[in-house]
Write a protein that holds these residues in place. Structure first.
Motif, PDB file in Angstrom:
ATOM      1  N   GLU A  94     -18.384  25.286  50.193  1.00 49.57           N
ATOM      2  CA  GLU A  94     -18.259  26.703  49.857  1.00 49.57           C
ATOM      3  C   GLU A  94     -17.732  26.905  48.441  1.00 49.57           C
ATOM      4  N   CYS A  95     -17.355  25.804  47.761  1.00 48.69           N
ATOM      5  CA  CYS A  95     -16.793  25.966  46.419  1.00 48.69           C
ATOM      6  C   CYS A  95     -17.818  25.754  45.315  1.00 48.69           C
ATOM      7  N   ARG A  96     -18.965  25.170  45.626  1.00 47.53           N
ATOM      8  CA  ARG A  96     -19.984  24.938  44.601  1.00 47.53           C
ATOM      9  C   ARG A  96     -20.784  26.220  44.377  1.00 47.53           C
ATOM     10  N   LYS A  97     -20.701  26.737  43.145  1.00 44.68           N
ATOM     11  CA  LYS A  97     -21.478  27.928  42.830  1.00 44.68           C
ATOM     12  C   LYS A  97     -22.959  27.622  43.044  1.00 44.68           C
ATOM     13  N   PRO A  98     -23.697  28.481  43.664  1.00 48.50           N
ATOM     14  CA  PRO A  98     -23.514  29.929  43.732  1.00 48.50           C
ATOM     15  C   PRO A  98     -22.602  30.431  44.853  1.00 48.50           C
ATOM     16  N   GLU A  99     -22.097  29.537  45.674  1.00 52.35           N
ATOM     17  CA  GLU A  99     -21.141  29.974  46.701  1.00 52.35           C
ATOM     18  C   GLU A  99     -19.879  30.484  46.008  1.00 52.35           C
ATOM     19  N   PRO A 100     -19.179  31.442  46.583  1.00 50.10           N
ATOM     20  CA  PRO A 100     -18.036  32.053  45.912  1.00 50.10           C
ATOM     21  C   PRO A 100     -16.680  31.417  46.232  1.00 50.10           C
ATOM     22  N   GLY A 101     -16.666  30.240  46.845  1.00 48.90           N
ATOM     23  CA  GLY A 101     -15.415  29.646  47.308  1.00 48.90           C
ATOM     24  C   GLY A 101     -14.321  29.517  46.262  1.00 48.90           C
ATOM     25  N   LEU A 102     -14.653  29.058  45.066  1.00 56.30           N
ATOM     26  CA  LEU A 102     -13.618  28.916  44.038  1.00 56.30           C
ATOM     27  C   LEU A 102     -13.118  30.268  43.554  1.00 56.30           C
ATOM     28  N   LEU A 103     -13.991  31.257  43.517  1.00 54.72           N
ATOM     29  CA  LEU A 103     -13.548  32.607  43.148  1.00 54.72           C
ATOM     30  C   LEU A 103     -12.590  33.154  44.201  1.00 54.72           C
ATOM     31  N   LEU A 104     -12.916  32.911  45.455  1.00 57.32           N
ATOM     32  CA  LEU A 104     -12.044  33.373  46.541  1.00 57.32           C
ATOM     33  C   LEU A 104     -10.705  32.648  46.513  1.00 57.32           C
ATOM     34  N   LYS A 105     -10.726  31.357  46.199  1.00 54.60           N
ATOM     35  CA  LYS A 105      -9.475  30.591  46.096  1.00 54.60           C
ATOM     36  C   LYS A 105      -8.614  31.123  44.957  1.00 54.60           C
ATOM     37  N   ALA A 106      -9.227  31.354  43.802  1.00 48.93           N
ATOM     38  CA  ALA A 106      -8.480  31.904  42.667  1.00 48.93           C
ATOM     39  C   ALA A 106      -7.917  33.281  43.007  1.00 48.93           C
ATOM     40  N   ALA A 107      -8.722  34.101  43.674  1.00 45.93           N
ATOM     41  CA  ALA A 107      -8.265  35.442  44.051  1.00 45.93           C
ATOM     42  C   ALA A 107      -7.062  35.364  44.975  1.00 45.93           C
ATOM     43  N   SER A 108      -7.097  34.442  45.921  1.00 44.58           N
ATOM     44  CA  SER A 108      -5.991  34.283  46.857  1.00 44.58           C
ATOM     45  C   SER A 108      -4.728  33.796  46.150  1.00 44.58           C
ATOM     46  N   GLU A 109      -4.889  32.810  45.278  1.00 48.16           N
ATOM     47  CA  GLU A 109      -3.725  32.221  44.604  1.00 48.16           C
ATOM     48  C   GLU A 109      -3.154  33.091  43.495  1.00 48.16           C
ATOM     49  N   TRP A 110      -3.970  33.954  42.901  1.00 52.59           N
ATOM     50  CA  TRP A 110      -3.515  34.777  41.785  1.00 52.59           C
ATOM     51  C   TRP A 110      -3.463  36.272  42.123  1.00 52.59           C
ATOM     52  N   ASN A 111      -3.705  36.623  43.387  1.00 51.83           N
ATOM     53  CA  ASN A 111      -3.678  38.017  43.819  1.00 51.83           C
ATOM     54  C   ASN A 111      -4.632  38.878  42.979  1.00 51.83           C
ATOM     55  N   ILE A 112      -5.887  38.447  42.939  1.00 49.70           N
ATOM     56  CA  ILE A 112      -6.905  39.100  42.124  1.00 49.70           C
ATOM     57  C   ILE A 112      -7.789  39.984  42.998  1.00 49.70           C
ATOM     58  N   ASP A 113      -8.046  41.196  42.524  1.00 49.36           N
ATOM     59  CA  ASP A 113      -9.043  42.080  43.128  1.00 49.36           C
ATOM     60  C   ASP A 113     -10.383  41.711  42.502  1.00 49.36           C
TER      61      ASP A 113
END
Length: 188
Positions: free
Chosen positions: A89-108
């Protein structure tokens, strides 16, 4: 063109540090989210990836910018090394790394920007409702690749400096001075 496999091959494009500095001055986080299958393919080691990242961070800092984080997907479905041969789920085009960054950095993510030079970058950004900026030239094969993946960027920019300018205008609410992406390809 293949990705660099060691720090000697790695070079930042012109004005990248300055452009990231402009984004930093807006109070935006600057996070790199990258597919890095070179380890999985046996092309380089984790130590070489770390050295390339250090060179990237140093070059960005020299240009006046600062990265807040770097997230890499090391997987590849056809990896030479078994431990990395997965569909993840982390290899783009999947959004896994974006979701991880959002969770860890409180990103909307819906209020964020995804800047990328590949169709997979745009697809990952669209998957999380981010505003997407495609760093690319307007060539028919780029539009064909976007059409093949059924994904379109919000904006087409020539480089990271232009992306920073578009984002500055969007952040200032100056929507009239930026042109959204419009498909203008004779072959589609």
């Amino acid at each position: 063109m293949d990705s660099p496999a060691n720090p000697a091959q790695f070079e930042l494009l012109p004005r990248v540090g300055e452009a990231i500095g402009e984004l930093n001055s807006l109070g935006l986080l600057a996070i790199v989210v990258s597919n890095q299958p070179g380890i999985a393919k046996g092309k380089f080691t984790p130590a070489l990836l770390d050295a390339m990242e250090r060179k990237m961070v140093s070059g960005i800092e020299t240009g006046g910018g600062k990265l807040d984080a770097v997230y890499n997907c090391l997987h590849h479905p056809e990896a030479a090394l078994q431990e990395y041969r997965v569909r993840c789920e982390c290899r783009k085009p999947e959004p896994g790394l974006l979701l991880k960054a959002a969770s860890e950095w409180n990103i909307d993510l819906s209020g964020s920007y995804m800047i990328g030079d590949g169709v997979t970058d745009i697809a990952a950004g669209r998957a999380v409702s981010a505003t997407t900026l495609f760093v690319n030239t307007r060539k028919c094969y780029n539009c064909e690749a976007l059409a093949e993946h059924e994904v379109w960027p919000d904006y087409l920019v020539s480089d990271l400096s232009e992306a920073a300018t578009v984002i500055q205008k969007l952040e200032a609410g100056d929507l009239d001075s930026v042109r959204p992406f419009v498909l203008k390809c004779a072959t589609l």
